[in-house]
Write a protein that holds these residues in place. Structure first.
Motif, PDB file in Angstrom:
ATOM      1  N   LYS A 401       8.379   8.704   3.399  1.00  0.00           N
ATOM      2  CA  LYS A 401       8.389   8.666   4.862  1.00  0.00           C
ATOM      3  C   LYS A 401       6.946   8.711   5.340  1.00  0.00           C
ATOM      4  O   LYS A 401       6.157   9.554   4.884  1.00  0.00           O
ATOM      5  N   ARG A 402       6.575   7.792   6.248  1.00  0.00           N
ATOM      6  CA  ARG A 402       5.211   7.732   6.737  1.00  0.00           C
ATOM      7  C   ARG A 402       5.111   8.333   8.130  1.00  0.00           C
ATOM      8  O   ARG A 402       5.925   8.037   9.016  1.00  0.00           O
ATOM      9  N   PHE A 403       4.089   9.186   8.312  1.00  0.00           N
ATOM     10  CA  PHE A 403       3.788   9.790   9.601  1.00  0.00           C
ATOM     11  C   PHE A 403       2.359   9.379   9.969  1.00  0.00           C
ATOM     12  O   PHE A 403       1.399   9.979   9.476  1.00  0.00           O
ATOM     13  N   TYR A 404       2.251   8.330  10.781  1.00  0.00           N
ATOM     14  CA  TYR A 404       0.946   7.788  11.149  1.00  0.00           C
ATOM     15  C   TYR A 404       0.165   7.409   9.883  1.00  0.00           C
ATOM     16  O   TYR A 404       0.568   6.522   9.163  1.00  0.00           O
ATOM     17  N   ASP A 405      -0.958   8.104   9.586  1.00  0.00           N
ATOM     18  CA  ASP A 405      -1.753   7.757   8.407  1.00  0.00           C
ATOM     19  C   ASP A 405      -1.368   8.558   7.162  1.00  0.00           C
ATOM     20  O   ASP A 405      -1.976   8.382   6.100  1.00  0.00           O
ATOM     21  N   LEU A 406      -0.382   9.428   7.265  1.00  0.00           N
ATOM     22  CA  LEU A 406       0.032  10.269   6.141  1.00  0.00           C
ATOM     23  C   LEU A 406       1.425   9.865   5.677  1.00  0.00           C
ATOM     24  O   LEU A 406       2.340   9.699   6.485  1.00  0.00           O
ATOM     25  N   THR A 407       1.597   9.701   4.357  1.00  0.00           N
ATOM     26  CA  THR A 407       2.881   9.356   3.762  1.00  0.00           C
ATOM     27  C   THR A 407       3.289  10.461   2.805  1.00  0.00           C
ATOM     28  O   THR A 407       2.494  10.881   1.949  1.00  0.00           O
ATOM     29  N   HIS A 424      -3.966   7.310   4.303  1.00  0.00           N
ATOM     30  CA  HIS A 424      -4.462   5.936   4.416  1.00  0.00           C
ATOM     31  C   HIS A 424      -5.629   5.874   5.402  1.00  0.00           C
ATOM     32  O   HIS A 424      -5.613   6.521   6.456  1.00  0.00           O
ATOM     33  N   MET A 425      -6.629   5.047   5.062  1.00  0.00           N
ATOM     34  CA  MET A 425      -7.801   4.825   5.915  1.00  0.00           C
ATOM     35  C   MET A 425      -8.200   3.359   5.850  1.00  0.00           C
ATOM     36  O   MET A 425      -7.747   2.621   4.973  1.00  0.00           O
ATOM     37  N   LEU A 426      -9.074   2.952   6.780  1.00  0.00           N
ATOM     38  CA  LEU A 426      -9.646   1.584   6.794  1.00  0.00           C
ATOM     39  C   LEU A 426      -8.547   0.533   6.774  1.00  0.00           C
ATOM     40  O   LEU A 426      -8.526  -0.369   5.931  1.00  0.00           O
ATOM     41  N   ASP A 427      -7.616   0.632   7.721  1.00  0.00           N
ATOM     42  CA  ASP A 427      -6.502  -0.326   7.807  1.00  0.00           C
ATOM     43  C   ASP A 427      -5.712  -0.384   6.503  1.00  0.00           C
ATOM     44  O   ASP A 427      -5.332  -1.467   6.010  1.00  0.00           O
ATOM     45  N   ASP A 428      -5.476   0.775   5.904  1.00  0.00           N
ATOM     46  CA  ASP A 428      -4.701   0.930   4.657  1.00  0.00           C
ATOM     47  C   ASP A 428      -5.395   0.342   3.442  1.00  0.00           C
ATOM     48  O   ASP A 428      -4.791   0.260   2.361  1.00  0.00           O
ATOM     49  N   ASN A 429      -6.664  -0.056   3.556  1.00  0.00           N
ATOM     50  CA  ASN A 429      -7.379  -0.553   2.385  1.00  0.00           C
ATOM     51  C   ASN A 429      -7.864   0.578   1.478  1.00  0.00           C
ATOM     52  O   ASN A 429      -8.112   0.363   0.294  1.00  0.00           O
ATOM     53  N   VAL A 451      -7.926   7.755  -5.950  1.00  0.00           N
ATOM     54  CA  VAL A 451      -8.445   6.995  -4.808  1.00  0.00           C
ATOM     55  C   VAL A 451      -8.254   5.514  -5.118  1.00  0.00           C
ATOM     56  O   VAL A 451      -8.711   5.024  -6.155  1.00  0.00           O
ATOM     57  N   ASP A 452      -7.538   4.804  -4.239  1.00  0.00           N
ATOM     58  CA  ASP A 452      -7.306   3.368  -4.401  1.00  0.00           C
ATOM     59  C   ASP A 452      -8.057   2.624  -3.307  1.00  0.00           C
ATOM     60  O   ASP A 452      -8.007   3.005  -2.129  1.00  0.00           O
ATOM     61  N   TYR A 453      -8.733   1.539  -3.693  1.00  0.00           N
ATOM     62  CA  TYR A 453      -9.428   0.684  -2.716  1.00  0.00           C
ATOM     63  C   TYR A 453      -8.992  -0.760  -2.925  1.00  0.00           C
ATOM     64  O   TYR A 453      -9.159  -1.315  -4.009  1.00  0.00           O
ATOM     65  N   THR A 454      -8.416  -1.351  -1.877  1.00  0.00           N
ATOM     66  CA  THR A 454      -7.962  -2.744  -1.928  1.00  0.00           C
ATOM     67  C   THR A 454      -9.089  -3.639  -1.429  1.00  0.00           C
ATOM     68  O   THR A 454      -9.478  -3.592  -0.265  1.00  0.00           O
TER      69      THR A 454
END
Length: 500
Positions: A401-407, A424-429, A451-454
């Motif tokens: 369940k996602r709450f704004y930027d926190l899942t 999530h940060m930087l448009d989920d990137n 830490v994941d970076y797309t």
């Protein structure tokens, strides 16, 4: 001298003076009696302004000859010089007109060419002759530059002299002063963090260098595979080109259909028949015509299609993502693979299913109690055994369940119960992940941070620490990468895949 008269003495001194004057004139003027010695060569210049007859000819600062004549030839200046025959000159030697100092006399300077080139003989012509930039042209260009500089400074003076410009400059300097002060405070307050970040980057580059060094063979094999794939692709393209050429020539079934006139006539006839049928349907003739033109039938079909459309709309609201993730565990020197399918019925809710191959394995504890009889009576022994099922396939089944930027996630993590948080940060990137699972009474739980970076739509890199409070010495750093396919990509792949 007493026997000489005063007139005789004066005459002797005058003669001695004339002799000294003649000697100095010959020495300083380089006068020569008889036929001059040396060979005559010439050079053609675009301009010989300031160069005079009998001007010195030098090489490496040493005089080796004199200018003999200066004449006009086809609109250019032909300069003939007499040089010492003892100085060998290659045919590709260069001649320059130079000046001694800023306002000195002009002279000819020669630069030797290739020693292996043929030597110039009597009457030879130098292949290259260059004239330096004229001083007048240089001064004229300097004057133009000075005028431009004067115009620029005048414009700057007008611009900077206005009160508004002075206020703007003052405000800009004040802003720069405030920015530098703020930056100084930020750097001072975060000195320890910056030091840690630099240290982490240094460790990361060291680990990356070790990985590349240990996997040189694998990288070479990967490059070889790409080379083989490109060769096969080139072969496939050549085959397709051959097929297209055969079709264009009318060979084969497709070529016959495209190039055969009879086939085109049959196709036109079929289209004419279809046109006649559609005309009858439009007029309401036949069963299909009545079906199409009857309003009652149309309404029933419309109701059925509305229901089907609602069902398809609900099904289309689901989003399906397939993700592969590979993590290299430095402590285990092995790769952990995770394949996940994400089912998302709503924007803020999803289900996650997947399989995991973990080189560490899943821990199993077994306690064995034995009752034994001995000479002194019955005694009990307890044996505890801990095993790890390495490379066993684990399963993930989670709800999120996602709450704004926190899942928030909960469910099965690698075949054990657990929870997880994603920020999530930087448009989920950029995504920070924390997971906790495999809770036991006698051991610490399995904790993981990542830490994941797309960096592209499909690909991402990951790094973090795994099981860092382990009681079994399984704490390790990891580095990896992954790829995600979204439902649009899956639809394209499934529709384009060949059917058996």
């Amino acid at each position: 001298m007493a026997g000489f008269s005063t007139e005789a003495k004066v005459g002797v001194f005058v003669m001695l003076g004339l002799a000294v004057l003649a000697y100095m004139t010959i020495r300083l003027g380089s006068f020569e009696f008889g036929e001059p010695k040396g060979i005559e060569i010439s050079a053609v210049f675009d301009n010989a302004t300031g160069l005079k007859k009998n001007a010195p000819v030098e090489m490496a600062g040493i005089e080796i000859g004199r200018v003999k004549t200066i004449g006009l030839e086809n609109g250019k200046a032909r300069v003939t010089m007499l040089v010492d025959s003892k100085v060998p000159l290659a045919a590709d030697s260069k001649a320059f007109i130079r000046t001694r100092g800023v306002l000195g006399d002009k002279y000819l300077a020669l630069e030797p060419g290739n020693p292996a080139a043929p030597k110039l003989k009597q009457g030879g012509v130098l292949a290259k002759a260059e004239v330096p930039t004229d001083l007048d042209r240089v001064m004229a260009r300097v004057g133009e530059i000075a005028d431009d500089v004067k115009a620029i400074t005048s414009s700057l003076k007008v611009s900077l002299a206005s009160p508004q410009s002075q206020r703007n400059i003052s405000e800009s300097l004040q802003n720069i002063r405030e920015i530098t002060a703020s930056l100084k405070v930020v750097v001072a307050d975060n000195q320890d963090r910056l030091t840690k970040v630099i240290a982490n980057l240094d460790r990361f580059t060291t680990d990356l260098s070790q990985i590349s060094g240990q996997n040189k063979d694998a990288l070479g094999e990967t490059i070889t595979n790409f080379r083989n794939i490109s060769a096969k692709l080139d072969h496939t393209i050549n085959g397709l080109t051959s097929v297209v050429e055969k079709i264009d020539k009318g060979e084969g079934t497709i070529g016959g259909l495209i190039n055969d006139r009879q086939t085109l006539d049959d196709l036109n006839s079929t289209l004419a028949s279809l046109k006649e049928v559609t005309k009858k349907i439009d007029q309401g003739k036949g069963t299909l015509g009545r079906l199409v033109n009857d309003d009652t039938t149309i309404n029933k079909i419309d109701d059925v299609l509305t229901g089907v459309n609602e069902y398809i709309t609900q099904a289309d609201a689901w989003r399906v993502n397939v993700d592969y993730r590979g993590e290299y565990l430095f402590g285990e020197s092995a790769l952990r693979n995770t394949l996940s399918v994400r089912l998302q019925p709503k924007a803020d809710k999803f289900y996650l299913l997947g399989v995991v191959t973990d080189p560490v394995g899943r821990r199993s504890d077994k306690k064995t109690v034995s009752h034994n009889a001995g000479p002194d009576g019955t005694y009990t022994t307890v044996q505890e055994t801990t095993t790890y099922d390495r490379d066993e396939i684990g399963f993930n089944a989670q709800i999120g369940k996602r709450f704004y930027d926190l899942t928030a996630r909960a469910g099965i993590f690698n075949t054990t119960g657990g929870v997880g948080l994603d920020y999530h940060m930087l448009d989920d990137n950029l995504k920070f992940t924390f997971e906790a699972y495999d809770f036991r009474i006698d051991t610490n739980p399995h904790l993981k941070v990542a830490v994941d970076y797309t960096f592209w739509n499909y690909f991402y890199v990951t790094a973090g620490a795994d099981d860092f409070i382990s009681d079994d010495d399984h704490a390790t750093f990891f580095l990896g990468a992954g790829v995600t396919f979204y439902d649009e990509d899956l639809k394209f792949l499934l529709t384009k895949a060949p059917m058996p």
